[in-house]
Write a protein that holds these residues in place. Structure first.
Motif, PDB file in Angstrom:
ATOM      1  N   UNK A 163       0.814  -1.201   0.000  1.00  0.00           N
ATOM      2  CA  UNK A 163       0.000   0.000   0.000  1.00  0.00           C
ATOM      3  C   UNK A 163       0.853   1.258   0.000  1.00  0.00           C
ATOM      4  N   UNK A 164       1.941   1.270   0.751  1.00  0.00           N
ATOM      5  CA  UNK A 164       2.810   2.449   0.803  1.00  0.00           C
ATOM      6  C   UNK A 164       3.428   2.728  -0.566  1.00  0.00           C
ATOM      7  N   UNK A 165       3.836   1.658  -1.256  1.00  0.00           N
ATOM      8  CA  UNK A 165       4.434   1.838  -2.581  1.00  0.00           C
ATOM      9  C   UNK A 165       3.393   2.371  -3.560  1.00  0.00           C
ATOM     10  N   UNK A 166       2.169   1.912  -3.429  1.00  0.00           N
ATOM     11  CA  UNK A 166       1.101   2.393  -4.307  1.00  0.00           C
ATOM     12  C   UNK A 166       0.789   3.857  -4.035  1.00  0.00           C
ATOM     13  N   UNK A 167       0.753   4.229  -2.754  1.00  0.00           N
ATOM     14  CA  UNK A 167       0.513   5.631  -2.406  1.00  0.00           C
ATOM     15  C   UNK A 167       1.624   6.526  -2.950  1.00  0.00           C
ATOM     16  N   UNK A 168       2.854   6.038  -2.871  1.00  0.00           N
ATOM     17  CA  UNK A 168       3.984   6.811  -3.399  1.00  0.00           C
ATOM     18  C   UNK A 168       3.863   6.991  -4.905  1.00  0.00           C
ATOM     19  N   UNK A 169       3.417   5.940  -5.603  1.00  0.00           N
ATOM     20  CA  UNK A 169       3.234   6.028  -7.054  1.00  0.00           C
ATOM     21  C   UNK A 169       2.166   7.058  -7.405  1.00  0.00           C
ATOM     22  N   UNK A 170       1.105   7.119  -6.584  1.00  0.00           N
ATOM     23  CA  UNK A 170       0.040   8.098  -6.812  1.00  0.00           C
ATOM     24  C   UNK A 170       0.569   9.509  -6.614  1.00  0.00           C
ATOM     25  N   UNK A 171       1.331   9.719  -5.561  1.00  0.00           N
ATOM     26  CA  UNK A 171       1.920  11.038  -5.306  1.00  0.00           C
ATOM     27  C   UNK A 171       2.835  11.465  -6.443  1.00  0.00           C
ATOM     28  N   UNK A 172       3.652  10.538  -6.901  1.00  0.00           N
ATOM     29  CA  UNK A 172       4.560  10.854  -8.006  1.00  0.00           C
ATOM     30  C   UNK A 172       3.788  11.220  -9.257  1.00  0.00           C
ATOM     31  N   UNK A 173       2.657  10.538  -9.467  1.00  0.00           N
ATOM     32  CA  UNK A 173       1.841  10.833 -10.641  1.00  0.00           C
ATOM     33  C   UNK A 173       1.226  12.221 -10.534  1.00  0.00           C
ATOM     34  N   UNK A 174       0.826  12.605  -9.338  1.00  0.00           N
ATOM     35  CA  UNK A 174       0.264  13.936  -9.130  1.00  0.00           C
ATOM     36  C   UNK A 174       1.303  15.004  -9.428  1.00  0.00           C
ATOM     37  N   UNK A 175       2.523  14.804  -8.917  1.00  0.00           N
ATOM     38  CA  UNK A 175       3.601  15.754  -9.205  1.00  0.00           C
ATOM     39  C   UNK A 175       3.874  15.828 -10.707  1.00  0.00           C
ATOM     40  N   UNK A 176       3.800  14.677 -11.363  1.00  0.00           N
ATOM     41  CA  UNK A 176       4.088  14.617 -12.796  1.00  0.00           C
ATOM     42  C   UNK A 176       3.070  15.410 -13.604  1.00  0.00           C
ATOM     43  N   UNK A 177       1.776  15.189 -13.327  1.00  0.00           N
ATOM     44  CA  UNK A 177       0.760  15.886 -14.113  1.00  0.00           C
ATOM     45  C   UNK A 177       0.712  17.373 -13.753  1.00  0.00           C
ATOM     46  N   UNK A 178       1.067  17.708 -12.508  1.00  0.00           N
ATOM     47  CA  UNK A 178       1.149  19.121 -12.139  1.00  0.00           C
ATOM     48  C   UNK A 178       2.234  19.825 -12.944  1.00  0.00           C
ATOM     49  N   UNK A 179       3.358  19.140 -13.135  1.00  0.00           N
ATOM     50  CA  UNK A 179       4.463  19.730 -13.901  1.00  0.00           C
ATOM     51  C   UNK A 179       4.092  19.916 -15.362  1.00  0.00           C
ATOM     52  N   UNK A 180       3.052  19.174 -15.813  1.00  0.00           N
ATOM     53  CA  UNK A 180       2.591  19.307 -17.191  1.00  0.00           C
ATOM     54  C   UNK A 180       1.513  20.384 -17.331  1.00  0.00           C
ATOM     55  N   UNK A 181       1.167  21.020 -16.198  1.00  0.00           N
ATOM     56  CA  UNK A 181       0.216  22.116 -16.251  1.00  0.00           C
ATOM     57  C   UNK A 181      -1.168  21.803 -15.739  1.00  0.00           C
ATOM     58  N   UNK A 182      -1.367  20.617 -15.185  1.00  0.00           N
ATOM     59  CA  UNK A 182      -2.691  20.251 -14.673  1.00  0.00           C
ATOM     60  C   UNK A 182      -2.964  20.950 -13.345  1.00  0.00           C
ATOM     61  N   UNK A 183      -4.221  21.369 -13.141  1.00  0.00           N
ATOM     62  CA  UNK A 183      -4.639  21.949 -11.876  1.00  0.00           C
ATOM     63  C   UNK A 183      -5.063  20.834 -10.920  1.00  0.00           C
ATOM     64  N   UNK A 184      -4.896  21.084  -9.620  1.00  0.00           N
ATOM     65  CA  UNK A 184      -5.284  20.066  -8.640  1.00  0.00           C
ATOM     66  C   UNK A 184      -6.768  19.733  -8.735  1.00  0.00           C
ATOM     67  N   UNK A 185      -7.570  20.711  -9.072  1.00  0.00           N
ATOM     68  CA  UNK A 185      -8.997  20.486  -9.196  1.00  0.00           C
ATOM     69  C   UNK A 185      -9.371  19.591 -10.369  1.00  0.00           C
ATOM     70  N   UNK A 186      -8.424  19.359 -11.283  1.00  0.00           N
ATOM     71  CA  UNK A 186      -8.678  18.498 -12.439  1.00  0.00           C
ATOM     72  C   UNK A 186      -8.228  17.061 -12.195  1.00  0.00           C
ATOM     73  N   UNK A 187      -7.653  16.800 -11.022  1.00  0.00           N
ATOM     74  CA  UNK A 187      -7.122  15.469 -10.724  1.00  0.00           C
ATOM     75  C   UNK A 187      -8.127  14.682  -9.892  1.00  0.00           C
ATOM     76  N   UNK A 188      -8.381  13.471 -10.308  1.00  0.00           N
ATOM     77  CA  UNK A 188      -9.322  12.584  -9.601  1.00  0.00           C
ATOM     78  C   UNK A 188      -8.618  11.277  -9.253  1.00  0.00           C
ATOM     79  N   UNK A 189      -8.728  10.863  -7.997  1.00  0.00           N
ATOM     80  CA  UNK A 189      -8.141   9.602  -7.546  1.00  0.00           C
ATOM     81  C   UNK A 189      -9.279   8.629  -7.253  1.00  0.00           C
TER      82      UNK A 189
END
Length: 205
Positions: A163-189
């Motif tokens: 579970x910890x590794x999966x949570x880390x992967x999700x966090x990394x994905x959030x950082x990745x899409x943010x760097x591409x210009x995505x807003x937090x309000x556009x992200x759904x988990x």
């Protein structure tokens, strides 16, 4: 047989007298009433010009038998998507949907398929078509009707036994899409259990 019959009668009396009636009981009692009072059911059916049964993919064989008695000789429409069935535990089966489709065509009715998905972007649908067609023969690929993402962030999948590794992967994905210009309000988990989403929420805070 005699013991079984007596036990069944006592159990049935207890359920009715205490109000301990389940969804299955309601269906069984309804079918018994229909069987013993067919004329009243036909009179009820004549009060409607048309019947529309939505979410038909979640219909069980017993519910189909009930509907046939209710509808009787009236016109009817059936709407559903067998790929969205979620009531297997209550007897819903894809075969029920397929049999109804054959019945409608055999009676001279029409079947219209809506296979183009406009609710998801094309990248997401391409992934779903690729993954699920190899997962289950029940899945039917959808036509791509949504817009391209136009280089915006698209869906990602994080799968791990830890579970910890999966949570880390999700966090990394959030950082990745943010760097591409995505807003937090556009992200759904999306998650299967509330406790998993609560854990992610705690980490994000």
């Amino acid at each position: 047989d005699e013991l079984s019959q007596k036990l069944s009668e006592k159990f049935d009396f207890w359920k009715k007298s205490t109000g301990s009636i389940s969804m299955s009981d309601l269906e069984l009692y309804s079918y018994e009433l229909i069987r013993t009072h067919p004329h009243e059911i036909h009179f009820f059916s004549e009060g409607f010009d048309y019947w529309l049964i939505d979410e038909f993919q979640d219909t069980s064989p017993l519910q189909v038998a009930l509907l046939e008695k209710f509808i009787h000789n009236r016109n009817y429409f059936v709407v559903g998507d067998p790929q969205q069935s979620i009531y297997f535990f209550r007897g819903a089966r894809v075969q029920v949907f397929n049999e109804m489709e054959k019945k409608i065509m055999g009676e001279g009715g029409e079947v219209h398929s809506l296979n183009k998905n406009y609710r998801s972007n094309q990248e997401t649908m391409s992934f779903i078509n690729f993954f699920f067609k190899n997962y289950s023969d029940q899945f039917q690929s959808m036509e791509l009707g949504g817009l391209n993402s136009e280089n915006k962030a698209v869906a990602g999948v994080a799968l791990s036994q830890d579970q910890d590794a999966q949570n880390l992967a999700i966090l990394n994905r959030i950082y990745e899409v943010q760097s591409q210009g995505a807003e937090l309000g556009d992200i759904c988990i999306l998650g299967r259990k509330n406790d998993q989403l609560k854990k992610i929420s705690e980490i994000l805070h």
